[in-house]
Design a protein around this motif. Sequence first.
Motif, mmCIF file in Angstrom:
data_model
loop_
_atom_site.group_PDB
_atom_site.id
_atom_site.type_symbol
_atom_site.label_atom_id
_atom_site.label_comp_id
_atom_site.label_asym_id
_atom_site.label_seq_id
_atom_site.Cartn_x
_atom_site.Cartn_y
_atom_site.Cartn_z
ATOM 1 N N CYS A 1 0.823 -1.223 0.000
ATOM 2 C CA CYS A 1 0.000 0.000 0.000
ATOM 3 C C CYS A 1 0.850 1.263 0.000
ATOM 4 O O CYS A 1 0.310 2.364 -0.227
ATOM 5 C CB CYS A 1 -0.939 -0.008 1.208
ATOM 6 S SG CYS A 1 -2.106 -1.403 1.222
ATOM 7 N N LEU A 2 2.135 1.125 0.286
ATOM 8 C CA LEU A 2 3.038 2.272 0.326
ATOM 9 C C LEU A 2 3.886 2.281 -0.937
ATOM 10 O O LEU A 2 4.607 1.314 -1.214
ATOM 11 C CB LEU A 2 3.926 2.208 1.568
ATOM 12 C CG LEU A 2 3.179 2.118 2.911
ATOM 13 C CD1 LEU A 2 4.170 1.926 4.046
ATOM 14 C CD2 LEU A 2 2.306 3.349 3.126
ATOM 15 N N PRO A 3 3.813 3.331 -1.756
ATOM 16 C CA PRO A 3 4.543 3.347 -3.035
ATOM 17 C C PRO A 3 6.031 3.063 -2.894
ATOM 18 O O PRO A 3 6.619 2.373 -3.730
ATOM 19 C CB PRO A 3 4.279 4.754 -3.574
ATOM 20 C CG PRO A 3 2.999 5.171 -2.915
ATOM 21 C CD PRO A 3 3.032 4.561 -1.546
ATOM 22 N N ARG A 4 6.667 3.577 -1.834
ATOM 23 C CA ARG A 4 8.111 3.404 -1.697
ATOM 24 C C ARG A 4 8.492 1.975 -1.289
ATOM 25 O O ARG A 4 9.659 1.592 -1.415
ATOM 26 C CB ARG A 4 8.652 4.393 -0.681
ATOM 27 C CG ARG A 4 8.515 5.847 -1.114
ATOM 28 C CD ARG A 4 9.134 6.757 -0.077
ATOM 29 N NE ARG A 4 9.046 8.166 -0.492
ATOM 30 C CZ ARG A 4 9.525 9.176 0.220
ATOM 31 N NH1 ARG A 4 10.136 8.931 1.380
ATOM 32 N NH2 ARG A 4 9.396 10.408 -0.226
ATOM 33 N N LEU A 5 7.544 1.194 -0.776
ATOM 34 C CA LEU A 5 7.861 -0.157 -0.280
ATOM 35 C C LEU A 5 7.288 -1.266 -1.166
ATOM 36 O O LEU A 5 7.304 -2.423 -0.776
ATOM 37 C CB LEU A 5 7.321 -0.312 1.149
ATOM 38 C CG LEU A 5 7.891 0.641 2.199
ATOM 39 C CD1 LEU A 5 7.248 0.373 3.553
ATOM 40 C CD2 LEU A 5 9.407 0.491 2.292
ATOM 41 N N ARG A 6 6.784 -0.888 -2.340
ATOM 42 C CA ARG A 6 6.194 -1.919 -3.194
ATOM 43 C C ARG A 6 7.228 -2.921 -3.696
ATOM 44 O O ARG A 6 6.948 -4.106 -3.817
ATOM 45 C CB ARG A 6 5.475 -1.261 -4.371
ATOM 46 C CG ARG A 6 4.162 -0.597 -3.971
ATOM 47 C CD ARG A 6 3.519 0.121 -5.134
ATOM 48 N NE ARG A 6 2.279 0.784 -4.709
ATOM 49 C CZ ARG A 6 1.569 1.586 -5.492
ATOM 50 N NH1 ARG A 6 1.985 1.836 -6.741
ATOM 51 N NH2 ARG A 6 0.463 2.136 -5.036
ATOM 52 N N THR A 7 8.422 -2.438 -3.996
ATOM 53 C CA THR A 7 9.478 -3.366 -4.438
ATOM 54 C C THR A 7 9.839 -4.342 -3.334
ATOM 55 O O THR A 7 9.988 -5.550 -3.571
ATOM 56 C CB THR A 7 10.721 -2.575 -4.874
ATOM 57 O OG1 THR A 7 10.366 -1.670 -5.907
ATOM 58 C CG2 THR A 7 11.802 -3.529 -5.376
ATOM 59 N N ILE A 8 9.946 -3.840 -2.103
ATOM 60 C CA ILE A 8 10.252 -4.728 -0.976
ATOM 61 C C ILE A 8 9.110 -5.714 -0.762
ATOM 62 O O ILE A 8 9.321 -6.883 -0.419
ATOM 63 C CB ILE A 8 10.507 -3.894 0.295
ATOM 64 C CG1 ILE A 8 11.687 -2.948 0.074
ATOM 65 C CG2 ILE A 8 10.758 -4.801 1.488
ATOM 66 C CD1 ILE A 8 11.974 -2.044 1.262
ATOM 67 N N SER A 9 7.879 -5.252 -0.972
ATOM 68 C CA SER A 9 6.726 -6.144 -0.848
ATOM 69 C C SER A 9 6.809 -7.288 -1.850
ATOM 70 O O SER A 9 6.554 -8.454 -1.516
ATOM 71 C CB SER A 9 5.437 -5.350 -1.048
ATOM 72 O OG SER A 9 4.325 -6.219 -1.099
ATOM 73 N N PHE A 10 7.180 -6.975 -3.096
ATOM 74 C CA PHE A 10 7.313 -8.008 -4.119
ATOM 75 C C PHE A 10 8.401 -9.014 -3.743
ATOM 76 O O PHE A 10 8.212 -10.232 -3.872
ATOM 77 C CB PHE A 10 7.630 -7.359 -5.470
ATOM 78 C CG PHE A 10 7.940 -8.344 -6.550
ATOM 79 C CD1 PHE A 10 6.940 -9.049 -7.177
ATOM 80 C CD2 PHE A 10 9.266 -8.568 -6.925
ATOM 81 C CE1 PHE A 10 7.239 -9.968 -8.178
ATOM 82 C CE2 PHE A 10 9.578 -9.479 -7.913
ATOM 83 C CZ PHE A 10 8.555 -10.191 -8.551
ATOM 84 N N VAL A 11 9.526 -8.505 -3.255
ATOM 85 C CA VAL A 11 10.623 -9.400 -2.853
ATOM 86 C C VAL A 11 10.192 -10.273 -1.674
ATOM 87 O O VAL A 11 10.532 -11.468 -1.600
ATOM 88 C CB VAL A 11 11.870 -8.572 -2.495
ATOM 89 C CG1 VAL A 11 12.966 -9.467 -1.937
ATOM 90 C CG2 VAL A 11 12.375 -7.813 -3.718
#
Length: 357
Positions: free
Chosen positions: A48-58
């Motif tokens: 839900c946080l744009p800056r943490l979407r990559t970390i979410s995917f990982v």
Amino acid sequence: FVLVFLAMVAFQDVRNGALPETVQFLDRQIVFMWITASGAVIAIVMSCLPRLRTISFVTVLGLCMADLLRIGSGIHPTCPREKVEFVPPLIAGLREGNNEGRVSTMGEQTLLAVLPRGLLQNYGVEDLLGHEGLYPLRLMRFYKSCNLLGNMFDAFSIRYVLRPDSPADLPPNNPNRFGHIKDIDGFRLVEVATAWPRVKLIDDVRVIDDLATMFAVMNGKEFNPSQVALLESPLPQGVLFGPGGTTPGNAELIRRTPNTVVARVRANKNAVLFLSDQYYPGWKATIDGRETEVFPVYSLFRGAVVTPGTHEVAFFYDPLSFRIGFWISVASSIVLGAVAIRLLANRRRGPYRTKTR
């Protein structure tokens, strides 16, 4: 978390009266489920946080990899087969001296599946009724129209016949066909003394374009398949056949896999190299590296023409559909890769802005 709670309730019922090892296994499963559920919730929040979407995917990718590793932790594909395989006396007897042949089951006057179809395949023993998964038209037509215990029985390269433990009343089609008999694990194992080798040379051909007539010839009492190969269409012009004073020669199986067969041939004259594997579109062959035609013999088996001399003949499966599918996959991968690169490039540049004057 609701699913984890329900799983815990279900596991609690199983734990009552279970062995200690089972209880420990269930406890480990519950711990892993809690970790996975917690990681999934954290990944959802980060997405839900744009800056943490990559970390979410990982994080999601890591959870999937951990789950796959957990499931496959008890599987050891590199473990030698002999370390874990139990080989009963029946399977050992079928494997012994049967590298090139097949095994079939037989009832009273007919071939039938005494064992579940394909069961012997798991033990490295090729079953006549279990080596074809889809049963193409040619195979079904042959089984329906040809007497399997008649003249063509030996062409299947059946080295052993399995029968239920009963009196040795074998079909009287050929008194010299069946040899040594022994009883193993409640079955009667009968050796087929007249079985053809996997590859064989035949020095005479006969073309019969009508399949009904061909099957009638094969079922005839006077027909000897080892002397003449029955073909559906003429061979290329200039190739002459005919029985002569010399033997056609001999053929030896060198290597065989599901998709390749390699044989060494020493031919004394023009002959048909007979291979007791099913003919199917997509099979090709080379003789000493040069491609040659593969054609059906006796409507079902594979064959190729060899000339006098010593040759290495290789059959391999290379259908056009495989190549078309491969290049479609390659093209699709290139297009998807290009689209992904373009989208990433646009995303880095930011949204488009209209110029104002």
